[in-house]
Design a protein around this motif. Sequence first.
Motif, PDB file in Angstrom:
ATOM      1  N   UNK A   1       2.706 -22.375 -30.331  1.00  0.00           N
ATOM      2  CA  UNK A   1       2.951 -21.230 -31.214  1.00  0.00           C
ATOM      3  C   UNK A   1       3.689 -20.122 -30.472  1.00  0.00           C
ATOM      4  N   UNK A   2       4.584 -19.454 -31.194  1.00  0.00           N
ATOM      5  CA  UNK A   2       5.427 -18.435 -30.547  1.00  0.00           C
ATOM      6  C   UNK A   2       4.593 -17.326 -29.932  1.00  0.00           C
ATOM      7  N   UNK A   3       3.536 -16.894 -30.599  1.00  0.00           N
ATOM      8  CA  UNK A   3       2.701 -15.808 -30.077  1.00  0.00           C
ATOM      9  C   UNK A   3       2.047 -16.215 -28.759  1.00  0.00           C
ATOM     10  N   UNK A   4       1.570 -17.460 -28.703  1.00  0.00           N
ATOM     11  CA  UNK A   4       0.952 -17.949 -27.472  1.00  0.00           C
ATOM     12  C   UNK A   4       2.004 -18.050 -26.368  1.00  0.00           C
ATOM     13  N   UNK A   5       3.214 -18.481 -26.735  1.00  0.00           N
ATOM     14  CA  UNK A   5       4.289 -18.590 -25.757  1.00  0.00           C
ATOM     15  C   UNK A   5       4.604 -17.249 -25.123  1.00  0.00           C
ATOM     16  N   UNK A   6       4.701 -16.223 -25.946  1.00  0.00           N
ATOM     17  CA  UNK A   6       5.011 -14.902 -25.401  1.00  0.00           C
ATOM     18  C   UNK A   6       3.826 -14.315 -24.639  1.00  0.00           C
ATOM     19  N   UNK A   7       2.607 -14.688 -25.041  1.00  0.00           N
ATOM     20  CA  UNK A   7       1.434 -14.296 -24.249  1.00  0.00           C
ATOM     21  C   UNK A   7       1.536 -14.860 -22.835  1.00  0.00           C
ATOM     22  N   UNK A   8       1.970 -16.116 -22.731  1.00  0.00           N
ATOM     23  CA  UNK A   8       2.136 -16.730 -21.412  1.00  0.00           C
ATOM     24  C   UNK A   8       3.232 -16.036 -20.610  1.00  0.00           C
ATOM     25  N   UNK A   9       4.298 -15.629 -21.289  1.00  0.00           N
ATOM     26  CA  UNK A   9       5.363 -14.903 -20.597  1.00  0.00           C
ATOM     27  C   UNK A   9       4.819 -13.601 -20.010  1.00  0.00           C
ATOM     28  N   UNK A  10       3.997 -12.876 -20.792  1.00  0.00           N
ATOM     29  CA  UNK A  10       3.419 -11.618 -20.315  1.00  0.00           C
ATOM     30  C   UNK A  10       2.509 -11.870 -19.115  1.00  0.00           C
ATOM     31  N   UNK A  11       1.670 -12.898 -19.212  1.00  0.00           N
ATOM     32  CA  UNK A  11       0.754 -13.211 -18.109  1.00  0.00           C
ATOM     33  C   UNK A  11       1.537 -13.576 -16.849  1.00  0.00           C
ATOM     34  N   UNK A  12       2.588 -14.378 -17.012  1.00  0.00           N
ATOM     35  CA  UNK A  12       3.404 -14.765 -15.863  1.00  0.00           C
ATOM     36  C   UNK A  12       4.107 -13.553 -15.265  1.00  0.00           C
ATOM     37  N   UNK A  13       4.575 -12.626 -16.122  1.00  0.00           N
ATOM     38  CA  UNK A  13       5.197 -11.392 -15.617  1.00  0.00           C
ATOM     39  C   UNK A  13       4.194 -10.566 -14.814  1.00  0.00           C
ATOM     40  N   UNK A  14       2.961 -10.472 -15.285  1.00  0.00           N
ATOM     41  CA  UNK A  14       1.932  -9.739 -14.546  1.00  0.00           C
ATOM     42  C   UNK A  14       1.616 -10.419 -13.219  1.00  0.00           C
ATOM     43  N   UNK A  15       1.602 -11.748 -13.231  1.00  0.00           N
ATOM     44  CA  UNK A  15       1.399 -12.500 -11.989  1.00  0.00           C
ATOM     45  C   UNK A  15       2.525 -12.205 -11.004  1.00  0.00           C
ATOM     46  N   UNK A  16       3.751 -12.219 -11.517  1.00  0.00           N
ATOM     47  CA  UNK A  16       4.916 -11.936 -10.675  1.00  0.00           C
ATOM     48  C   UNK A  16       4.831 -10.525 -10.103  1.00  0.00           C
ATOM     49  N   UNK A  17       4.396  -9.562 -10.914  1.00  0.00           N
ATOM     50  CA  UNK A  17       4.282  -8.170 -10.451  1.00  0.00           C
ATOM     51  C   UNK A  17       3.249  -8.056  -9.331  1.00  0.00           C
ATOM     52  N   UNK A  18       2.131  -8.782  -9.455  1.00  0.00           N
ATOM     53  CA  UNK A  18       1.113  -8.758  -8.402  1.00  0.00           C
ATOM     54  C   UNK A  18       1.635  -9.401  -7.119  1.00  0.00           C
ATOM     55  N   UNK A  19       2.281 -10.539  -7.268  1.00  0.00           N
ATOM     56  CA  UNK A  19       2.855 -11.227  -6.095  1.00  0.00           C
ATOM     57  C   UNK A  19       3.940 -10.368  -5.441  1.00  0.00           C
ATOM     58  N   UNK A  20       4.751  -9.722  -6.247  1.00  0.00           N
ATOM     59  CA  UNK A  20       5.894  -8.986  -5.743  1.00  0.00           C
ATOM     60  C   UNK A  20       5.537  -7.760  -4.937  1.00  0.00           C
ATOM     61  N   UNK A  21       4.310  -7.281  -5.044  1.00  0.00           N
ATOM     62  CA  UNK A  21       3.904  -6.144  -4.219  1.00  0.00           C
ATOM     63  C   UNK A  21       2.932  -6.564  -3.120  1.00  0.00           C
ATOM     64  N   UNK A  22       2.687  -7.877  -2.996  1.00  0.00           N
ATOM     65  CA  UNK A  22       1.722  -8.325  -1.984  1.00  0.00           C
ATOM     66  C   UNK A  22       2.266  -9.501  -1.177  1.00  0.00           C
ATOM     67  N   UNK A  23       1.951 -10.713  -1.604  1.00  0.00           N
ATOM     68  CA  UNK A  23       2.310 -11.879  -0.810  1.00  0.00           C
ATOM     69  C   UNK A  23       3.810 -12.061  -0.662  1.00  0.00           C
ATOM     70  N   UNK A  24       4.598 -11.592  -1.617  1.00  0.00           N
ATOM     71  CA  UNK A  24       6.044 -11.716  -1.499  1.00  0.00           C
ATOM     72  C   UNK A  24       6.593 -10.960  -0.306  1.00  0.00           C
ATOM     73  N   UNK A  25       6.531  -9.613  -0.322  1.00  0.00           N
ATOM     74  CA  UNK A  25       7.064  -8.859   0.813  1.00  0.00           C
ATOM     75  C   UNK A  25       6.209  -8.938   2.068  1.00  0.00           C
ATOM     76  N   UNK A  26       4.879  -8.934   1.914  1.00  0.00           N
ATOM     77  CA  UNK A  26       4.009  -8.920   3.087  1.00  0.00           C
ATOM     78  C   UNK A  26       4.009 -10.258   3.813  1.00  0.00           C
ATOM     79  N   UNK A  27       4.367 -11.316   3.103  1.00  0.00           N
ATOM     80  CA  UNK A  27       4.480 -12.627   3.749  1.00  0.00           C
ATOM     81  C   UNK A  27       5.576 -12.664   4.797  1.00  0.00           C
ATOM     82  N   UNK A  28       6.551 -11.757   4.688  1.00  0.00           N
ATOM     83  CA  UNK A  28       7.591 -11.618   5.720  1.00  0.00           C
ATOM     84  C   UNK A  28       7.288 -10.450   6.658  1.00  0.00           C
ATOM     85  N   UNK A  29       6.764  -9.363   6.122  1.00  0.00           N
ATOM     86  CA  UNK A  29       6.511  -8.180   6.937  1.00  0.00           C
ATOM     87  C   UNK A  29       5.450  -8.426   8.008  1.00  0.00           C
TER      88      UNK A  29
END
Length: 513
Positions: free
Chosen positions: A384-412
């Motif tokens: 269902x389209x609503x569920x699909x976009x819910x997954x997009x939002x969840x994945x975006x939130x996951x990306x935001x968490x990773x992008x301020x932690x394991x992403x940059x700090x994994x190199x720093x």
Amino acid sequence: MAGGGFGNEGGNLKRAHLYEYKITNYFIFACLVAATGGSLFGYDLGVSGGVTSMDDFLKEFFPKIYRRKQEHLHETDYCKYDNQLLTLFTSSLYFAGLVSTFGASYVTRNKGRRASILVGAVSFFLGGAINAGAVNITMLIIGRILLGAGIGFGNQAVPLYLSEMAPAKHRGAVNQLFQFTTCMGILIANLINYKTDKIHKWGWRLSLGLATVPATLMFVGGLALPETPNSLVEQGRLEEAKTVLVKVRGTTNVDAEFADLIEASDAARAIKHPFRNLLQRKNRPQLVLGALGIPAFQQLTGMNSILFYAPILFQTLGFGSGASLISSVLTSGMLVLATLVSMALVDRFGRRAFFLEAGFEMFCYMIAVAITLAFKFGEGETLPKAIGWFLVVIICLFVFAYGRSWGPLGWLVPSELFPLETRSAGQSMVVCVNLLFTALIAQCFLVSLCHLKYGIFLLFAGLIFIMSSFIFFLLPETKRVPIEEVYLLWKDHWFWKKYVEDDDEKDIKKPTT
């Protein structure tokens, strides 16, 4: 203390309180130019998944996958893109990168950080040009190998360069310029893919060929880069090193920092086999945390699976080609925003706080994705389209968490941990382990998605819990500690202090006879 914290941050350091600096235009120029090396890594991360989802690319090189895609165009099938040759197109670059990083270690240590940056730019340019003109899979793989060599050299040298040029107080933000340009590369690649997907027959060639642009910028800028004072001292070019240090710090009062550099260099010069030295007991914290644990766990978050295959993943979940590319742009945009947040705050709140808080969030998001797919997504059943976009939002939130932690700090964080005598070897291990797990994830994600289905996200959730515990118990806080004095932190850590006792200290403890 479980976390290995320190009540008097930097209290045991030798000359750190004597360091002086100003933020100079010379310093800003050097760091911005060097940081463009991240755009090479980011552009390839972003462009690969988009190209492999384009019909024109599939028709030319993977016609069986194209036919399977058309047959299941209206179905949500976990196994639609399960093809090892297709994933080899992505993963071959990272296998090449992990091999080339050992050559990069020699160049970085003996010829300097700047030399590795230039070699990486040339190799990446050649790889992008060959991929753009590819007429068969062999040419694609050769191009990917050259791209991988470029990433191996760039990823080895750029984080070191940024950490060594930065004052201790701002090292976190400066080092994260690498992650920021990586994220910008991903975002730009996704935007380009969205446009080139509409250019039929040859749009994918444009996507791959534009990799030559960041490579050119990196090479031209690299010609004007100064070498780091640390590297110049390591090469015995002391007068030149002090001159650069004065220009970078914007003050002539650099005697304390320069003395620390010389002392670290003397210790480094006595080490003839840095890789062997890295295995010594006293270097166990750097080996376990910096060279092995953090770079491996950075990939085992599952983030790069999303970056590699975001368009494919969203198509698998029922989105059309255009919608899946838009979703990829959204996720990469979140990554850029998260990196800016991390750059602004990591030197204030510290590395451990970002690792642990974001780790909790990422764990919850992966569980949410798995539960949603388990109940709402099945073989041949339209999501269902609503569920699909819910997954997009969840994945975006996951990306935001990773992008301020394991992403940059994994190199720093790894770039902060190694003393000068093992720094180039240690960074080679960081890049090698990182690219090894990147390649394995790239090669195995689609087949794992096919066989484990939603269970792959539960697996990532379990790994995130393990890696957060790893950070909680074993990583001390390194914010604002001068890079040449980070080694002193191990002597106060509840776990690592038993590994790093000096031989003299051990002798004192021995009973006299």
